[in-house]
Design an enzyme around this catalytic site. Structure first.
Site, mmCIF file in Angstrom:
data_model
loop_
_atom_site.group_PDB
_atom_site.id
_atom_site.type_symbol
_atom_site.label_atom_id
_atom_site.label_comp_id
_atom_site.label_asym_id
_atom_site.label_seq_id
_atom_site.Cartn_x
_atom_site.Cartn_y
_atom_site.Cartn_z
ATOM 1 N N ASP A 39 -12.465 5.702 20.135
ATOM 2 C CA ASP A 39 -11.985 7.099 20.938
ATOM 3 C C ASP A 39 -10.652 7.232 20.129
ATOM 4 O O ASP A 39 -9.817 6.292 19.808
ATOM 5 C CB ASP A 39 -11.778 7.007 22.431
ATOM 6 C CG ASP A 39 -11.646 8.245 22.996
ATOM 7 O OD1 ASP A 39 -12.611 8.566 23.676
ATOM 8 O OD2 ASP A 39 -10.559 8.961 22.853
ATOM 9 N N VAL A 106 -16.772 17.140 25.217
ATOM 10 C CA VAL A 106 -17.598 17.542 24.148
ATOM 11 C C VAL A 106 -19.209 17.211 24.460
ATOM 12 O O VAL A 106 -19.690 16.627 25.027
ATOM 13 C CB VAL A 106 -17.368 16.060 23.239
ATOM 14 C CG1 VAL A 106 -18.199 16.380 21.929
ATOM 15 C CG2 VAL A 106 -15.887 16.006 22.915
ATOM 16 N N HIS A 110 -22.206 11.165 25.218
ATOM 17 C CA HIS A 110 -21.728 10.257 24.685
ATOM 18 C C HIS A 110 -21.042 9.145 26.153
ATOM 19 O O HIS A 110 -20.859 9.776 27.082
ATOM 20 C CB HIS A 110 -19.905 10.293 24.217
ATOM 21 C CG HIS A 110 -19.351 11.388 24.871
ATOM 22 N ND1 HIS A 110 -19.535 12.571 24.759
ATOM 23 C CD2 HIS A 110 -18.243 11.455 25.844
ATOM 24 C CE1 HIS A 110 -18.734 13.350 25.676
ATOM 25 N NE2 HIS A 110 -17.710 12.680 26.190
HETATM 26 P P1 AMP Z 1 -15.484 13.471 27.773
HETATM 27 O O1 AMP Z 1 -14.171 14.048 28.550
HETATM 28 O O2 AMP Z 1 -16.283 12.572 28.352
HETATM 29 O O3 AMP Z 1 -16.242 14.650 27.258
HETATM 30 O O4 AMP Z 1 -14.683 12.755 26.507
HETATM 31 C C1 AMP Z 1 -14.559 13.125 25.136
HETATM 32 C C2 AMP Z 1 -13.621 12.172 24.538
HETATM 33 O O5 AMP Z 1 -14.203 12.452 22.963
HETATM 34 C C3 AMP Z 1 -12.342 12.144 24.761
HETATM 35 O O6 AMP Z 1 -11.849 10.740 25.102
HETATM 36 C C4 AMP Z 1 -11.500 12.147 23.570
HETATM 37 O O7 AMP Z 1 -10.470 11.527 23.183
HETATM 38 C C5 AMP Z 1 -12.726 11.775 22.293
HETATM 39 N N1 AMP Z 1 -12.735 12.676 21.276
HETATM 40 C C6 AMP Z 1 -12.524 13.979 20.792
HETATM 41 N N2 AMP Z 1 -12.458 14.024 19.693
HETATM 42 C C7 AMP Z 1 -12.825 12.701 18.845
HETATM 43 C C8 AMP Z 1 -12.652 12.355 17.568
HETATM 44 N N3 AMP Z 1 -12.667 13.296 16.479
HETATM 45 N N4 AMP Z 1 -13.078 11.054 17.456
HETATM 46 C C9 AMP Z 1 -13.083 10.193 18.318
HETATM 47 N N5 AMP Z 1 -12.921 10.557 19.777
HETATM 48 C C10 AMP Z 1 -12.805 11.739 19.980
#
Ligand code: AMP
Length: 125
Positions: A39, A106, A110
């Site tokens: 992450d 996102v 995930h």
């Molecule tokens: P969620 O709130 O469950 O949708 O989690 C989205 C996660 O994606 C968060 O923990 C972010 O820090 C992570 N995230 C966003 N962009 C990236 C990226 N480019 N590479 C790795 N993690 C990311």
């Protein structure tokens, strides 16, 4: 901004761009149907995301539409990641947010793998 997980898949999302090689990632594991990477904003010493390579918005979408091969691969990849990063031996937490109420940001499924420290209660009251 949390997303509506009932909307159709939007292939401009960040994880779709990572899967297409348009954005970098720190890969932990890649299998036929899954990718795991660190992450970008870790909330624990171990914080890895595991995503299916297929276009699925959330767990609802994935569990309804994915093939048995994708489901098996994803499930095994999560376990393998937990072992590889050393979370397994210590105890760890898996988390998948789905939709606005859960704070999903996102719109590509995930699973978060958290570990490396005591993780506290499941939810804040
Ligand atoms: P969620 O709130 O469950 O949708 O989690 C989205 C996660 O994606 C968060 O923990 C972010 O820090 C992570 N995230 C966003 N962009 C990236 C990226 N480019 N590479 C790795 N993690 C990311």
């Amino acid at each position: 901004m949390p997303i509506d997980h009932t909307q159709p898949y939007d292939d401009s999302n960040i994880f779709a761009r990572i899967l297409r090689g348009e954005l970098p990632n720190k890969t932990v594991l890649e299998t036929e149907h899954s990718l795991a990477f660190h992450d970008i904003n870790p909330l624990a010493p171990i914080h890895v995301l595991v995503i299916p390579k297929g276009a699925y918005v959330s767990w609802d979408d994935f569990s309804a539409r994915a093939s048995d091969a994708e489901l098996a691969d994803f499930s095994r990849a999560i376990g393998e990641v937990a072992r590889q990063v050393g979370a397994s031996a210590q105890g760890y937490r898996l988390l998948a947010n789905a939709g606005k109420r859960a704070g999903q940001e996102v719109p590509h499924l995930h699973v978060h793998v958290f570990g490396g420290q005591p993780l506290g209660p499941m939810l804040a009251r």
